[in-house]
Design a protein around this motif. Structure first.
Motif, PDB file in Angstrom:
ATOM      1  N   ILE A 197      22.701  33.287  -3.028  1.00 42.93           N
ATOM      2  CA  ILE A 197      21.957  33.256  -1.766  1.00 42.93           C
ATOM      3  C   ILE A 197      22.744  33.943  -0.649  1.00 42.93           C
ATOM      4  N   THR A 198      22.050  34.232   0.427  1.00 42.32           N
ATOM      5  CA  THR A 198      22.656  34.914   1.575  1.00 42.32           C
ATOM      6  C   THR A 198      23.666  33.993   2.255  1.00 42.32           C
ATOM      7  N   PRO A 199      24.863  34.491   2.544  1.00 40.01           N
ATOM      8  CA  PRO A 199      25.872  33.662   3.224  1.00 40.01           C
ATOM      9  C   PRO A 199      25.458  33.342   4.651  1.00 40.01           C
ATOM     10  N   GLY A 200      26.101  32.324   5.248  1.00 38.50           N
ATOM     11  CA  GLY A 200      25.664  31.873   6.554  1.00 38.50           C
ATOM     12  C   GLY A 200      26.716  31.857   7.645  1.00 38.50           C
ATOM     13  N   LEU A 201      26.221  31.818   8.860  1.00 41.78           N
ATOM     14  CA  LEU A 201      27.076  31.652  10.035  1.00 41.78           C
ATOM     15  C   LEU A 201      27.697  30.261  10.025  1.00 41.78           C
ATOM     16  N   THR A 202      26.920  29.285   9.581  1.00 45.05           N
ATOM     17  CA  THR A 202      27.415  27.927   9.411  1.00 45.05           C
ATOM     18  C   THR A 202      26.880  27.394   8.093  1.00 45.05           C
ATOM     19  N   GLY A 203      27.410  26.269   7.675  1.00 43.40           N
ATOM     20  CA  GLY A 203      26.988  25.675   6.415  1.00 43.40           C
ATOM     21  C   GLY A 203      27.717  24.365   6.223  1.00 43.40           C
ATOM     22  N   ILE A 204      27.447  23.701   5.133  1.00 44.72           N
ATOM     23  CA  ILE A 204      28.076  22.409   4.897  1.00 44.72           C
ATOM     24  C   ILE A 204      29.596  22.546   4.777  1.00 44.72           C
ATOM     25  N   GLY A 205      30.054  23.629   4.152  1.00 39.22           N
ATOM     26  CA  GLY A 205      31.497  23.860   4.045  1.00 39.22           C
ATOM     27  C   GLY A 205      32.129  24.107   5.396  1.00 39.22           C
ATOM     28  N   SER A 206      31.429  24.849   6.242  1.00 37.90           N
ATOM     29  CA  SER A 206      31.935  25.136   7.588  1.00 37.90           C
ATOM     30  C   SER A 206      32.013  23.874   8.430  1.00 37.90           C
ATOM     31  N   ILE A 207      31.057  22.963   8.249  1.00 33.08           N
ATOM     32  CA  ILE A 207      31.050  21.716   9.012  1.00 33.08           C
ATOM     33  C   ILE A 207      32.195  20.809   8.574  1.00 33.08           C
ATOM     34  N   ILE A 208      32.311  20.596   7.273  1.00 37.15           N
ATOM     35  CA  ILE A 208      33.352  19.708   6.750  1.00 37.15           C
ATOM     36  C   ILE A 208      34.738  20.237   7.091  1.00 37.15           C
ATOM     37  N   PHE A 209      34.905  21.567   7.009  1.00 41.24           N
ATOM     38  CA  PHE A 209      36.212  22.164   7.270  1.00 41.24           C
ATOM     39  C   PHE A 209      36.246  22.850   8.640  1.00 41.24           C
ATOM     40  N   ARG A 210      35.566  22.242   9.612  1.00 40.47           N
ATOM     41  CA  ARG A 210      35.543  22.820  10.964  1.00 40.47           C
ATOM     42  C   ARG A 210      36.929  22.828  11.607  1.00 40.47           C
ATOM     43  N   ASP A 211      37.815  21.957  11.140  1.00 38.95           N
ATOM     44  CA  ASP A 211      39.182  21.908  11.657  1.00 38.95           C
ATOM     45  C   ASP A 211      40.157  22.145  10.518  1.00 38.95           C
ATOM     46  N   GLU A 212      39.856  23.178   9.745  1.00 43.04           N
ATOM     47  CA  GLU A 212      40.613  23.461   8.522  1.00 43.04           C
ATOM     48  C   GLU A 212      42.112  23.612   8.766  1.00 43.04           C
ATOM     49  N   GLU A 213      42.476  24.228   9.899  1.00 37.36           N
ATOM     50  CA  GLU A 213      43.889  24.472  10.175  1.00 37.36           C
ATOM     51  C   GLU A 213      44.717  23.193  10.185  1.00 37.36           C
ATOM     52  N   SER A 214      44.104  22.082  10.609  1.00 34.84           N
ATOM     53  CA  SER A 214      44.849  20.822  10.720  1.00 34.84           C
ATOM     54  C   SER A 214      45.317  20.314   9.357  1.00 34.84           C
ATOM     55  N   TYR A 215      44.551  20.623   8.297  1.00 37.92           N
ATOM     56  CA  TYR A 215      44.943  20.170   6.962  1.00 37.92           C
ATOM     57  C   TYR A 215      46.137  20.959   6.421  1.00 37.92           C
ATOM     58  N   LEU A 216      46.394  22.102   7.017  1.00 36.84           N
ATOM     59  CA  LEU A 216      47.493  22.950   6.551  1.00 36.84           C
ATOM     60  C   LEU A 216      48.773  22.740   7.351  1.00 36.84           C
ATOM     61  N   THR A 217      48.665  21.922   8.415  1.00 32.46           N
ATOM     62  CA  THR A 217      49.820  21.679   9.282  1.00 32.46           C
ATOM     63  C   THR A 217      50.929  20.948   8.528  1.00 32.46           C
ATOM     64  N   ASN A 218      52.150  21.413   8.727  1.00 33.92           N
ATOM     65  CA  ASN A 218      53.349  20.786   8.156  1.00 33.92           C
ATOM     66  C   ASN A 218      53.392  20.798   6.629  1.00 33.92           C
ATOM     67  N   LYS A 219      52.610  21.658   6.007  1.00 36.65           N
ATOM     68  CA  LYS A 219      52.675  21.800   4.557  1.00 36.65           C
ATOM     69  C   LYS A 219      53.799  22.775   4.211  1.00 36.65           C
ATOM     70  N   SER A 220      54.647  22.402   3.255  1.00 38.40           N
ATOM     71  CA  SER A 220      55.777  23.265   2.894  1.00 38.40           C
ATOM     72  C   SER A 220      55.295  24.591   2.317  1.00 38.40           C
ATOM     73  N   ASP A 221      54.152  24.552   1.633  1.00 35.17           N
ATOM     74  CA  ASP A 221      53.540  25.772   1.081  1.00 35.17           C
ATOM     75  C   ASP A 221      52.049  25.709   1.387  1.00 35.17           C
ATOM     76  N   ALA A 222      51.679  26.184   2.574  1.00 33.82           N
ATOM     77  CA  ALA A 222      50.294  26.089   3.027  1.00 33.82           C
ATOM     78  C   ALA A 222      49.336  26.870   2.132  1.00 33.82           C
ATOM     79  N   ILE A 223      49.787  28.025   1.653  1.00 34.55           N
ATOM     80  CA  ILE A 223      48.923  28.859   0.811  1.00 34.55           C
ATOM     81  C   ILE A 223      48.621  28.154  -0.513  1.00 34.55           C
ATOM     82  N   LYS A 224      49.643  27.541  -1.105  1.00 33.39           N
ATOM     83  CA  LYS A 224      49.451  26.816  -2.368  1.00 33.39           C
ATOM     84  C   LYS A 224      48.520  25.629  -2.157  1.00 33.39           C
TER      85      LYS A 224
END
Length: 218
Positions: free
Chosen positions: A132-159
């Motif tokens: 399907i056509t991708p969106g400006l917003t979606g359920i993933g965008s809502i749940i991870f609206r503050d995605e950066e916070s989950y990566l804070t202080n991670k020793s290996d953020a990419i992993k």
């Protein structure tokens, strides 16, 4: 077809309503930071077709080639001062209205990804998401609206992103594709607006039933 009609009507209305904000942001970006107004990035759309996703510039030039690459961390030094405000309010996403009018995106759908990130998604999930056509917003965008916070202080953020965030985000997008309807379309729009105003709201769990179970890091 019906969703496409709503996309066009809502997008035109958004341009008219938001035009003063868009003009102001363009002026500020032109006078601050690096003087860049828009940022065009290749994303993967429906059926794997690539397109140029348009955003307001919020980071330094060539940011994807330095630091955490395509992942943006909390307090990421690559984000420009005014860019922090644009990202927090999601105003940086508004230029994607043009992508919607061009038919490359919908207002609601799985978030379009860069090819490198998409390649890390489970094969079956990728095939479902790209139906399907991708969106400006979606359920993933809502749940991870503050995605950066989950990566804070991670020793290996990419992993952590690859092993923890991608699997859950992938399952959310698959859930959306399995539950596509005009009702879900408008519920996603409503909840998106709601959580921008009330960021810590738990409304998502109340409105959407049967979502994949949240992982432990939430």
């Amino acid at each position: 077809m019906i969703q496409r009609i709503f996309d066009i009507v809502i997008s035109f209305s958004a341009i008219l309503i938001a035009s003063p904000i868009l003009i102001l942001v363009i002026i500020i970006l032109k006078l601050t930071g690096e003087g860049e107004v828009f940022y065009l990035q290749k994303r993967v759309g429906k059926n794997g077709k690539e397109f140029g996703l348009l955003k307001f510039a919020t980071m330094i030039k060539n940011s994807s080639k330095i630091g955490a690459g395509d992942i943006t961390l909390s307090n990421d030094p690559r984000v420009l001062p005014f860019g922090k405000f644009l990202r927090k309010t999601k105003i940086n996403e508004l230029p994607q209205i043009w992508n919607i009018l061009n038919g490359e995106m919908s207002i609601v759908g799985p978030r379009p990804m860069v090819s490198n990130t998409l390649s890390k998604y489970p094969k079956n999930d990728k095939e479902i998401i790209m139906q399907i056509t991708p969106g400006l917003t979606g359920i993933g965008s809502i749940i991870f609206r503050d995605e950066e916070s989950y990566l804070t202080n991670k020793s290996d953020a990419i992993k952590f992103y690859d092993e923890q965030i991608i699997p859950y985000k992938s399952s959310l997008e698959v859930w959306y594709v399995s539950n596509v309807s005009i009702k879900t379309y408008f519920l996603v729009i409503f909840v998106t607006a709601w959580v921008i105003i009330v960021p810590k709201s738990k409304i998502t769990d109340l409105v959407f039933k049967g979502l994949p179970k949240k992982p432990d890091f939430f």
